[in-house]
Design a protein around this motif. Structure first.
Motif, mmCIF file in Angstrom:
data_model
loop_
_atom_site.group_PDB
_atom_site.id
_atom_site.type_symbol
_atom_site.label_atom_id
_atom_site.label_comp_id
_atom_site.label_asym_id
_atom_site.label_seq_id
_atom_site.Cartn_x
_atom_site.Cartn_y
_atom_site.Cartn_z
ATOM 1 N N ASP A 12 0.827 -1.209 0.000
ATOM 2 C CA ASP A 12 0.000 0.000 0.000
ATOM 3 C C ASP A 12 0.862 1.259 0.000
ATOM 4 N N VAL A 13 1.985 1.218 0.717
ATOM 5 C CA VAL A 13 2.902 2.374 0.740
ATOM 6 C C VAL A 13 3.384 2.646 -0.681
ATOM 7 N N LYS A 14 3.863 1.595 -1.331
ATOM 8 C CA LYS A 14 4.390 1.733 -2.695
ATOM 9 C C LYS A 14 3.313 2.263 -3.640
ATOM 10 N N GLN A 15 2.127 1.685 -3.559
ATOM 11 C CA GLN A 15 1.029 2.108 -4.430
ATOM 12 C C GLN A 15 0.641 3.564 -4.158
ATOM 13 N N ALA A 16 0.548 3.938 -2.883
ATOM 14 C CA ALA A 16 0.157 5.312 -2.534
ATOM 15 C C ALA A 16 1.181 6.316 -3.051
ATOM 16 N N ILE A 17 2.461 6.022 -2.877
ATOM 17 C CA ILE A 17 3.496 6.956 -3.340
ATOM 18 C C ILE A 17 3.475 7.066 -4.863
ATOM 19 N N GLN A 18 3.242 5.948 -5.557
ATOM 20 C CA GLN A 18 3.123 5.996 -7.021
ATOM 21 C C GLN A 18 1.929 6.857 -7.436
ATOM 22 N N MET A 19 0.804 6.705 -6.742
ATOM 23 C CA MET A 19 -0.395 7.468 -7.086
ATOM 24 C C MET A 19 -0.210 8.962 -6.794
ATOM 25 N N VAL A 20 0.461 9.269 -5.685
ATOM 26 C CA VAL A 20 0.744 10.669 -5.360
ATOM 27 C C VAL A 20 1.658 11.264 -6.432
ATOM 28 N N THR A 21 2.670 10.505 -6.823
ATOM 29 C CA THR A 21 3.603 10.974 -7.850
ATOM 30 C C THR A 21 2.867 11.231 -9.169
ATOM 31 N N GLU A 22 1.974 10.316 -9.554
ATOM 32 C CA GLU A 22 1.191 10.502 -10.786
ATOM 33 C C GLU A 22 0.307 11.743 -10.697
ATOM 34 N N SER A 23 -0.304 11.957 -9.536
ATOM 35 C CA SER A 23 -1.158 13.143 -9.358
ATOM 36 C C SER A 23 -0.339 14.423 -9.455
ATOM 37 N N LEU A 24 0.879 14.396 -8.922
ATOM 38 C CA LEU A 24 1.762 15.570 -9.016
ATOM 39 C C LEU A 24 2.168 15.819 -10.472
ATOM 40 N N LYS A 25 2.449 14.733 -11.195
ATOM 41 C CA LYS A 25 2.782 14.874 -12.622
ATOM 42 C C LYS A 25 1.604 15.473 -13.382
ATOM 43 N N ASP A 26 0.396 14.978 -13.080
ATOM 44 C CA ASP A 26 -0.816 15.498 -13.733
ATOM 45 C C ASP A 26 -1.026 16.975 -13.414
ATOM 46 N N ALA A 27 -0.520 17.400 -12.252
ATOM 47 C CA ALA A 27 -0.658 18.805 -11.848
ATOM 48 C C ALA A 27 0.465 19.667 -12.427
ATOM 49 N N GLY A 28 1.316 19.063 -13.253
ATOM 50 C CA GLY A 28 2.342 19.837 -13.937
ATOM 51 C C GLY A 28 3.725 19.798 -13.323
ATOM 52 N N ILE A 29 3.951 18.940 -12.336
ATOM 53 C CA ILE A 29 5.278 18.825 -11.726
ATOM 54 C C ILE A 29 6.094 17.841 -12.568
ATOM 55 N N PRO A 30 7.261 18.283 -13.058
ATOM 56 C CA PRO A 30 8.068 17.403 -13.923
ATOM 57 C C PRO A 30 8.852 16.370 -13.111
ATOM 58 N N LEU A 31 8.237 15.228 -12.873
ATOM 59 C CA LEU A 31 8.887 14.147 -12.126
ATOM 60 C C LEU A 31 9.110 12.963 -13.053
ATOM 61 N N THR A 32 10.198 12.244 -12.824
ATOM 62 C CA THR A 32 10.438 11.025 -13.589
ATOM 63 C C THR A 32 10.395 9.847 -12.621
ATOM 64 N N GLY A 33 9.547 8.908 -12.893
ATOM 65 C CA GLY A 33 9.438 7.727 -12.040
ATOM 66 C C GLY A 33 8.842 8.051 -10.688
ATOM 67 N N SER A 34 8.888 7.074 -9.823
ATOM 68 C CA SER A 34 8.389 7.214 -8.460
ATOM 69 C C SER A 34 9.602 7.276 -7.535
ATOM 70 N N PRO A 35 9.607 8.175 -6.559
ATOM 71 C CA PRO A 35 10.785 8.305 -5.704
ATOM 72 C C PRO A 35 10.978 7.092 -4.790
ATOM 73 N N ALA A 36 12.210 6.865 -4.406
ATOM 74 C CA ALA A 36 12.494 5.821 -3.419
ATOM 75 C C ALA A 36 11.921 6.282 -2.083
ATOM 76 N N TYR A 37 11.369 5.368 -1.333
ATOM 77 C CA TYR A 37 10.806 5.732 -0.034
ATOM 78 C C TYR A 37 11.507 4.937 1.060
#
Length: 195
Positions: free
Chosen positions: A70-95
């Protein structure tokens, strides 16, 4: 070994970029940002049910997960939402998991006063007038167990589920060895105990 249930996992990550939280709260659904009361943006997911704190520095803290998946999935989903909001991120960060809180039941009452004497005063705190549970600090694994007279316990400070298991096995063995916990049924294998 008594079965345990993970109640909460707290994990952190760094996105590696500064964020404009005022703009993000406009762009992201399920986001709350009230800088007068808290410096971070709170982003909630329904599945997995988590809350992620997002800070201007790009650091994030995910809380509420019940499993590492769930941690991994949540961080991936947060990262995708940030990308959709225009933040230039590549991949999902290490947690990194900061804390796992789990509960278990030893399924029998425990005499906490006798437990203090048996486990030794250097690692145990018990002040029933202040808090009804006994606080037991383990060095290996480095966790804290809150043990209650009912036999229920809470394990906190673990970094991985194996730490929770090891702590519960250890306190069960220690209580059994001094006669404060009844012996396990004969013939029960380690596999059966962990099932």
């Amino acid at each position: 070994m008594p079965k345990y249930k993970i109640q909460n996992i707290v994990a952190s990550a760094d996105l590696g970029t500064e964020l404009d939280l005022t703009q993000l709260v406009v762009e992201m659904e399920n986001a709350e940002y009230e800088p007068e009361s808290f410096p971070g943006l709170v982003f909630r997911l329904k599945k997995p049910k988590t809350a992620t704190l997002i800070f201007r520095s790009g650091k994030i803290v995910c809380t509420g997960s019940k499993s590492i998946g769930d941690v991994k999935q949540a961080i991936q989903m947060v990262t995708e939402s940030l990308k959709d909001a225009g933040i230039p991120l590549t991949g999902s960060p290490a947690y990194e998991v900061q804390n796992i809180v789990a509960s278990a039941d030893l399924e029998q009452p425990i005499n906490l006063t006798s437990t203090v004497i048996s486990l030794g005063l250097e690692k145990v705190e018990y002040e029933p007038e202040v808090f009804p549970g006994l606080v037991y600090r383990l060095d290996d694994p480095k966790v804290v167990i809150l043990l209650f007279g009912s036999g229920r316990l809470v394990c906190t400070g673990a970094k991985k589920p194996m730490d929770v298991e090891a702590a519960i096995v250890r306190i069960s063995r220690e209580l059994r060895s001094v006669g404060l916990l009844s012996p396990e049924p004969p013939g029960m294998s380690e596999k059966d105990r962990l099932a």
